[in-house]
Write an enzyme that holds these catalytic residues in place. Structure first.
Site, PDB file in Angstrom:
ATOM      1  N   HIS A 121      -0.002  19.143  82.281  1.00 48.08           N
ATOM      2  CA  HIS A 121      -0.411  20.004  81.348  1.00 48.08           C
ATOM      3  C   HIS A 121      -0.014  19.718  79.965  1.00 48.08           C
ATOM      4  O   HIS A 121      -0.560  19.849  78.968  1.00 48.08           O
ATOM      5  CB  HIS A 121      -0.259  21.509  81.758  1.00 48.08           C
ATOM      6  CG  HIS A 121       1.049  22.152  81.321  1.00 48.08           C
ATOM      7  ND1 HIS A 121       1.922  22.326  82.513  1.00 48.08           N
ATOM      8  CD2 HIS A 121       1.727  22.511  80.272  1.00 48.08           C
ATOM      9  CE1 HIS A 121       3.127  22.555  82.059  1.00 48.08           C
ATOM     10  NE2 HIS A 121       2.782  22.692  80.579  1.00 48.08           N
ATOM     11  N   ASP A 151       0.657  19.210  89.117  1.00 51.52           N
ATOM     12  CA  ASP A 151       1.197  19.254  87.389  1.00 51.52           C
ATOM     13  C   ASP A 151       2.159  18.433  86.997  1.00 51.52           C
ATOM     14  O   ASP A 151       3.269  18.605  86.449  1.00 51.52           O
ATOM     15  CB  ASP A 151       1.672  20.565  87.134  1.00 51.52           C
ATOM     16  CG  ASP A 151       1.465  20.922  85.816  1.00 51.52           C
ATOM     17  OD1 ASP A 151       0.859  20.085  84.855  1.00 51.52           O
ATOM     18  OD2 ASP A 151       2.145  21.717  85.070  1.00 51.52           O
ATOM     19  N   SER A 225       8.560  22.535  78.967  1.00 50.32           N
ATOM     20  CA  SER A 225       7.752  21.783  79.977  1.00 50.32           C
ATOM     21  C   SER A 225       7.912  20.503  80.165  1.00 50.32           C
ATOM     22  O   SER A 225       7.523  19.586  79.004  1.00 50.32           O
ATOM     23  CB  SER A 225       6.131  22.384  79.857  1.00 50.32           C
ATOM     24  OG  SER A 225       6.014  23.656  79.847  1.00 50.32           O
TER      25      SER A 225
END
Length: 466
Positions: A121, A151, A225
């Site tokens: 993402h 992911d 992230s």
């Protein structure tokens, strides 16, 4: 003199008696009163690791210094065309205006020649990806491959030097309560280190993809992230991927993709160009006291098999409905997240030792994992299977399940129109793959209607209710 000798002898005997009593009371078997059934037990000094909050006891500096040089800043530049119907109508402007969007995140260098792992993402829809190292050098990155389900994305930069990199640790060996460091670039800051402990393993957040997170209380915020979760030796045990918060900022817990899962995806992408997924070939659910009561069984932990996929490795190994899986190889299985997390580290044709309980007796079977594309399920007379690379390329999609066959009498008249179509969503939930769809449909009552969005063989999207 005689009296002095008597006093000395009495003192000596008193001291010996006191010392003996002390040894008997406190030193016997490391327990108070020296009894085996004592309530209080003193652990020997060699028990476990010396853990505390003081810097003299736990030193994070070496792990932090090793990791910050391997964590990078990831800049994602995407462009989209914004049209203005009013301007087009009155002034004849065409094509719209290009609008640039910039997103940021983190990544982890995993090889000295510039391979970097991050979250999917973080780089999704990017037209340009820029990597900035901890020494402020910047490079354009090439996207090698992604896995949207887990992911994870793999990038590559061509640097003019050998790069520091992080070694993968075995995330299955991580212990709840173990100290960890989260390293990333929150809020566009340079490498930031936070500390915490592993709060839980195999955490299932009921997402459409990954179902086995490492949960930690190390502070993770937007921009973290794709960053590293490392142990106190600076070894990679996870890729930080999300936080659980109403505000979007850290409020107490964060989650990471286990390093074993990330490493397997990276190796698949590098070797095969895509992710190789093996399946056990069973459907069912995890046990608890309520589920066990309804099923009429005594076991309250494990994965209860409700259905075995035909021609799968599980069926060939003799597993049947009613069996309870309690261990895969050396990993104990008590939840669905335990099972899916372990299987996600395996490939088709890998052999897994499955320990299960049947009629109160423990048994073990060697199961050869099947290829994920062959996994299918049936719901209301519609047999579904995962789409393959040809379907993805043809319809320009990266998810969905294909209608393999129609056996529903009410739908037989539409068989030619439906067979081969690809289901995109069920009740507005993405049909990521057959596993996700099967889990979703198992929650539906038999008479409950379902809204399905699909794309037909001509690429047209339409919806039906069954």
């Amino acid at each position: 003199m005689k009296r002095f000798s008597s006093l000395f002898l009495v003192s000596l005997l008193s001291g010996a008696t006191t010392l003996g009593a002390y040894k008997m009371l406190f030193d016997g078997n490391n327990s108070f009163l020296g009894r085996e059934n004592s309530v209080v037990t003193l652990a020997p000094n060699s028990f476990g690791r010396n853990v505390g909050l003081a810097a003299e006891t736990v030193d994070f500096t070496e792990a932090a210094d090793k990791t910050i040089h391997t964590v990078v800043h990831v800049k994602n530049v995407s462009r989209r065309t914004i049209s203005n119907p009013m301007l087009e109508f009155f002034y004849g402007y065409g094509g719209g205006q290009q609008q640039e969007q910039v997103g940021t995140g983190s990544g982890v260098i995993i090889s000295e020649d510039g391979y970097i792992v991050t979250n999917n993402h973080v780089i999704k829809d990017a037209s340009e990806i820029e990597i900035t190292l901890n020494n402020k050098k910047s490079y354009k990155a090439k996207l090698i491959g992604t896995d949207s389900k887990m992911d994870i994305a793999l990038l590559k930069i061509d640097a003019d030097e050998k790069l520091p990199y992080t070694a993968f640790a075995n995330s299955d060996s991580v212990k709840v309560g173990e100290w960890v460091l989260a390293v990333g670039n929150p809020y566009n800051l340079t490498s930031t280190v936070t500390a915490g402990i592993v709060s839980a393993k195999a955490r299932n957040l009921d997402t459409s993809g990954i179902q086995s997170f490492i949960q930690t209380d190390a502070a993770v915020n937007p921009g973290n992230s794709g960053g590293a979760l490392v142990n106190t030796r600076g070894e990679l045990i996870g890729i930080n991927t999300m936080i659980s918060s109403m505000t979007g900022s850290y409020v107490g817990y964060s989650f990471a993709v286990p390093s074993n899962n990330a490493r397997k995806i990276v190796e698949d992408i590098m070797e095969f160009g895509n992710v190789q997924r093996g399946i056990l070939g069973v459907e069912g659910g995890e046990l608890n006291s309520n589920a066990s009561k309804e099923l009429g069984i005594s076991e309250t932990q494990g994965f209860y098999i409700n259905k075995v996929t035909p021609k799968s490795g599980a069926q060939k190994a003799g597993l049947t409905k009613g069996d309870i899986i309690v261990k895969l190889d050396d990993q104990s299985i008590s939840t669905f997240a335990d099972l899916s997390g372990y299987i996600n580290t395996k490939r088709p044709n890998d052999i897994v030792q499955v320990t299960y309980i049947r009629e109160g007796k423990s048994k073990t079977a060697s199961v050869t994992l099947s290829k994920n594309e062959f996994f299918s399920t049936e719901f209301k007379g519609i047999e579904l299977e995962n789409i393959d690379a040809i379907d993805k390329k043809k319809f320009k999609i990266d998810y969905g399940v294909k209608i393999k066959n129609i056996t529903n009498e009410n739908l037989m008249q539409y068989q030619n129109e439906l067979q081969g179509n690809i289901i995109l969503s069920i009740d507005n939930i993405k049909a990521t793959n057959v596993e996700t769809v099967s889990k979703l449909l198992n929650k539906k009552d038999e008479g409950q209607s379902v809204r399905i969005e699909m794309i037909n063989k001509n690429g047209e999207i339409f919806r039906i209710i069954i």
